[in-house]
Design an enzyme around this catalytic site. Sequence first.
Site, mmCIF file in Angstrom:
data_model
loop_
_atom_site.group_PDB
_atom_site.id
_atom_site.type_symbol
_atom_site.label_atom_id
_atom_site.label_comp_id
_atom_site.label_asym_id
_atom_site.label_seq_id
_atom_site.Cartn_x
_atom_site.Cartn_y
_atom_site.Cartn_z
ATOM 1 N N ARG A 65 0.842 -1.195 0.000
ATOM 2 C CA ARG A 65 0.000 0.000 0.000
ATOM 3 C C ARG A 65 0.882 1.252 0.000
ATOM 4 N NH1 ARG A 65 -5.034 1.657 -1.294
ATOM 5 N NH2 ARG A 65 -6.113 2.845 0.305
ATOM 6 N N THR A 107 -9.287 0.260 -10.162
ATOM 7 C CA THR A 107 -8.327 -0.647 -9.537
ATOM 8 C C THR A 107 -8.376 -1.905 -10.397
ATOM 9 O OG1 THR A 107 -8.664 0.294 -7.326
ATOM 10 C CG2 THR A 107 -7.954 -2.001 -7.370
ATOM 11 N N THR A 154 -3.717 -1.016 -7.545
ATOM 12 C CA THR A 154 -4.445 0.199 -7.892
ATOM 13 C C THR A 154 -3.528 1.400 -8.039
ATOM 14 O OG1 THR A 154 -6.341 1.548 -7.180
ATOM 15 C CG2 THR A 154 -4.826 0.857 -5.463
ATOM 16 N N GLU A 163 -3.620 7.982 -4.218
ATOM 17 C CA GLU A 163 -4.103 7.130 -3.122
ATOM 18 C C GLU A 163 -4.351 7.881 -1.821
ATOM 19 O OE1 GLU A 163 -5.704 3.803 -3.292
ATOM 20 O OE2 GLU A 163 -3.975 3.815 -4.622
ATOM 21 N N ASP A 204 -7.676 8.480 -0.251
ATOM 22 C CA ASP A 204 -8.418 7.470 0.518
ATOM 23 C C ASP A 204 -8.422 7.814 2.020
ATOM 24 O OD1 ASP A 204 -9.420 5.873 -1.463
ATOM 25 O OD2 ASP A 204 -8.009 4.231 -1.209
ATOM 26 N N SER A 207 -7.783 1.152 2.924
ATOM 27 C CA SER A 207 -8.163 0.586 1.633
ATOM 28 C C SER A 207 -9.424 -0.254 1.797
ATOM 29 C CB SER A 207 -7.019 -0.279 1.117
ATOM 30 O OG SER A 207 -7.420 -0.970 -0.046
ATOM 31 N N SER A 208 -10.019 -0.603 0.668
ATOM 32 C CA SER A 208 -11.121 -1.572 0.659
ATOM 33 C C SER A 208 -10.704 -2.848 -0.067
ATOM 34 C CB SER A 208 -12.324 -0.992 -0.078
ATOM 35 O OG SER A 208 -12.744 0.199 0.526
ATOM 36 N N GLY A 231 -13.007 -1.535 -7.447
ATOM 37 C CA GLY A 231 -14.278 -0.837 -7.210
ATOM 38 C C GLY A 231 -14.350 -0.007 -5.944
ATOM 39 N N GLY A 232 -13.204 0.483 -5.404
ATOM 40 C CA GLY A 232 -13.275 1.311 -4.198
ATOM 41 C C GLY A 232 -13.997 0.555 -3.092
HETATM 42 N N1 GLY Z 1 -8.089 2.894 -3.750
HETATM 43 C C1 GLY Z 1 -8.999 1.824 -3.614
HETATM 44 C C2 GLY Z 1 -8.833 1.066 -2.358
HETATM 45 O O1 GLY Z 1 -7.744 1.060 -1.812
HETATM 46 O O2 GLY Z 1 -9.752 0.478 -1.874
#
Ligand code: GLY
Length: 606
Positions: A93, A394, A412, A433, A436, A463-464, A484-485
Amino acid sequence: MSIRLRSLRWLVLYLVSSSVLAAAPDGVVAVSHPAAAAAGARTLAQGGNAIDAAAAVQFALNVVEPQSSGIGGGGFMLIHLAKTGETLIVDSREQAPAAATADMFASEGLAMPFPLASTSGLAVGVPGTLRGVDTALRRWGTMKLAATMAPAIELAERGFRVNHFMAEDIAHDGGRTQLQPETAATFRPGGVPLAEGDWLVQRDLAKTLKLIAARGPDAFYRGPIAHAIVKAQQRTRNEIGAAGQGRMTLSDLAHYQVAVRQPLIGHYRGWTLAGMPPPSSGGLTTIQILKLLERFPLGNAAQGYGFGSPKTMHVMIEAMRLAFADRAVWIGDAAAVPVPQTGLLHPGYLASRSALINPDNRMLTPQAGNPLPWDTSLAARPHASRTHRESLHTTHFSIVDRWGNIVSYTSTIENTWGSGITVPGYGFLLNNELTDFNFMPSADAAEGNPGANDVAAAKRPRSSMAPTLLMKNGKPVAAFGSPGGATIINSVLNVILNLIDHGMTPQQAIDAPRLSVTHATGPVSCEGGARFMQPRFSVATQNALRNQGHTGLGEAGTDGCRQTIGSVQAIVMDIATGTHNGAADLRREGAVIRVKPALALPDSRL
Ligand code: GLY
């Protein structure tokens, strides 16, 4: 066996399928783009293992799906090792720079407008993808970094055909391919947006990949590319001026570190899930929703449940609303803030939350719960953090090799086209990023709000991403994930329910229309925009949900389920036959390629 990528194209056309392929004890790749799937297949065919193939796929995706992921971004790679049975996570990340502050996206007490902040250098996190892939290769791969980069270099140098999805993403880019000259030059040459069928060559990107192949990741994190990244993220938008300049330094890049983590383990109706721990909310929130739902007989049509029934959809919506209320307050980077994971997954806490779901009536907007009495630390009641929209892009891919090693990898650059900033001379996009994080600081000791996702130096934004491994009796049976976020969590959840509660095949589970709510207030998003999404959510079902007060579905009597949510690529391991299969998603150009084992199998190093 060595197969040139070009000669693999017929193989792709022949084998690429969005349906489950015939069973065989093969390596399988499932990827959102056929050329990147071919890169993974080529690597498996050369005797590489799943980790080698994952590296090849990720580099190839940087070329053929540059709007979604790449070396300018980050991700989470779930690895399952066949020999030891161990599952682990390579967390690459992005990180906030050392100079990041909680209020950096706020100006005079207001959050910066998202479109401006997210296309300024301020949004760029220290990229992790290259270190992540390199770390995985060194520890569990069998091939050299340079070898895994060869297919991507070929694709960047020789070019490839722009597909429908890239053309659409350029046409509907929210300005992101137009704001910076280097990005426009690649994707809108001469001011004309690339269209489906156009040929795209990326010479700068090929040069960058060759440099990394020759000199290793330090060329990126310490060398000439690092200097170019630091300079590029100092770009800002006129409207916000110097406040929008990125704060990343050469030192931030040089000190970026991946984290190798244990997966989060959850159980649902006798199945076991291994998922993402913080800083992703992917595992925690997915498992929470499953546990909130476990008391309802979701598969039982005789009791009014079953796929797509109003009752099933209602309780799913309510469980999502509860879990996302918790997510907004409690989940962030556990290296920077205490995340009460034990409390959030405690059976007592989950029972108290599930009791809030009335199968007949919609609850008022739920607040985050208080898991702290079920945990070991802190003890105050939280107030909700402000959240903002999350991006819908992503990418995800899944791989199993002939030995049974598995990779499930979501990566992503955050929004489609990331920050829109291409590093000049190097041809790759930088992420956005850091958007987020919470835009406005939410930490409030008096209110008991930990500010779990507030910006802080060297912190990773929540993150998701949810690469997931599903196991039965301790054995892996499927691995999948989605872009998809925040909807990632719900795409993964829908697929799990389809497999376990509704008895669908993996391909049916992916094709079926999805339901998603990512906020305690709603609204409901649901699918039906494409013919393959079967069985449909009927208008009668939608009316029943509207009558309960669920929002987002439009006018009574109309079909409000028109969205497209996520893109799930899965591999499947049949325990009974020992065979491996794949299933891919038509929501993008999902491709499954099966690679027959070579006659003389080189032993896996694992
Ligand atoms: N940027 C999408 C996620 O990290 O969920």
